[in-house]
Design an enzyme around this catalytic site. Structure first.
Site, PDB file in Angstrom:
ATOM      1  N   ASN A 139       0.801  -1.223   0.000  1.00  0.00           N
ATOM      2  CA  ASN A 139       0.000   0.000   0.000  1.00  0.00           C
ATOM      3  C   ASN A 139       0.834   1.274   0.000  1.00  0.00           C
ATOM      4  O   ASN A 139       0.385   2.318  -0.477  1.00  0.00           O
ATOM      5  CB  ASN A 139      -0.916  -0.006   1.234  1.00  0.00           C
ATOM      6  N   TYR A 179       3.880   9.625 -11.071  1.00  0.00           N
ATOM      7  CA  TYR A 179       2.883   8.786 -10.388  1.00  0.00           C
ATOM      8  C   TYR A 179       2.144   7.889 -11.382  1.00  0.00           C
ATOM      9  O   TYR A 179       1.989   6.679 -11.153  1.00  0.00           O
ATOM     10  CB  TYR A 179       1.891   9.672  -9.633  1.00  0.00           C
ATOM     11  N   LYS A 217       2.342   3.681 -11.373  1.00  0.00           N
ATOM     12  CA  LYS A 217       1.139   2.869 -11.157  1.00  0.00           C
ATOM     13  C   LYS A 217       0.824   2.010 -12.381  1.00  0.00           C
ATOM     14  O   LYS A 217       0.370   0.867 -12.249  1.00  0.00           O
ATOM     15  CB  LYS A 217      -0.044   3.769 -10.804  1.00  0.00           C
ATOM     16  N   THR A 258      -7.929  11.125   2.268  1.00  0.00           N
ATOM     17  CA  THR A 258      -6.674  10.777   2.915  1.00  0.00           C
ATOM     18  C   THR A 258      -5.702  11.957   2.869  1.00  0.00           C
ATOM     19  O   THR A 258      -5.950  12.970   2.207  1.00  0.00           O
ATOM     20  CB  THR A 258      -6.008   9.575   2.209  1.00  0.00           C
TER      21      THR A 258
END
Length: 252
Positions: free
Chosen positions: A88, A155, A159, A192
């Site tokens: 994670n 990013y 991913k 988050t």
């Protein structure tokens, strides 16, 4: 007993996942850069088996040794029903167009988002190759793996690479005598700390920053606990297709 190794467990989806696992009395192993006192308290209150390692997983040279250490402890338990690794830990920085990002932050992001879960997966599979119990690896993906986003070139790339790694390893493991099931899980936009980082970006570096501010203002960010619950239901209770990329939208 089921063993769960959760990286990036001090906040966000990792923290939410850890709290749910403690309620079910699994043996939980958390790895994060910073301690989480709430998790430690929850573990004491539940009486669950809890181990915490304070590590910066962007330092990829330590990753293999960490996996070796943890699995050597689990291997001694011949009553283990399942071993789960949830990769994670991740970072969205640097949020800058190519040509403006600095080398250090790009390197750190590639290590944490892509190289670290690759190394952890590689060592996990190597060491558990002959284990005849349920073995599952979850790589946390993102919608950014499927589309280019201004300022998120690092990013998005990490991913996308992680998803392809998941597909490739899933193909390999489907032919193994004692296979490990590996999947990617895309959690969507959640409330988050990472979203806070995104909203604080300069518009010149991230053209879509107002869109993400609106997600927050309009209450469109998902609760990490809800996402964690659906992810755990998937890997604990349902038949999982090896190498598949799952999306939270399939379950909500």
């Amino acid at each position: 007993m089921n063993y769960f190794i959760v990286t990036g467990s001090s906040k966000g989806l990792g923290e939410a996942t850890a709290k749910l696992l403690l309620k079910e009395n699994h043996h939980l192993i958390c790895i994060a850069r910073s301690e989480n006192k709430d998790l430690e308290l929850a573990a004491k209150e539940s009486g669950a088996e809890f181990t915490f390692l304070q590590e910066d997983l962007s330092k990829h040279e330590r990753v293999t040794g960490i996996v070796q250490y943890l699995l050597s402890k689990i291997e001694k338990d011949d009553q283990a029903e399942g071993v789960y690794l949830i990769n994670n830990a991740g970072m969205v920085d640097p949020i800058k167009p190519a040509g403006k990002a600095d080398e250090t932050s790009m390197t750190k992001a590639v290590h944490l988002n892509l190289l670290t879960p690759m190394l952890m997966t590689n060592e996990f599979i190597r060491l558990t190759e002959d284990w005849n119990c349920k073995k599952v690896i979850v790589n946390i993906s993102s919608g950014a793996a499927n589309r280019p986003i201004h300022g998120w070139n690092t990013y998005c790339t990490t991913k996308a690479g992680l998803d392809m790694f998941t597909k490739s390893v899933g193909l390999e493991q489907s032919q193994a005598p004692h296979p490990t099931t590996i999947l990617s899980f895309s959690p969507g936009v959640m409330d988050t700390a990472m979203q806070g980082v995104i909203r604080s970006s300069d518009k010149e570096n991230f053209l879509n920053v107002d869109t993400f501010k609106n997600y927050y203002d309009e209450g469109q960010l998902r609760n990490p606990a809800t996402v964690a619950e659906k992810m755990l239901e998937l890997i604990l209770s349902r038949r999982v297709e090896n190498g598949r990329i799952y999306d939270i939208k399939e379950f909500i």
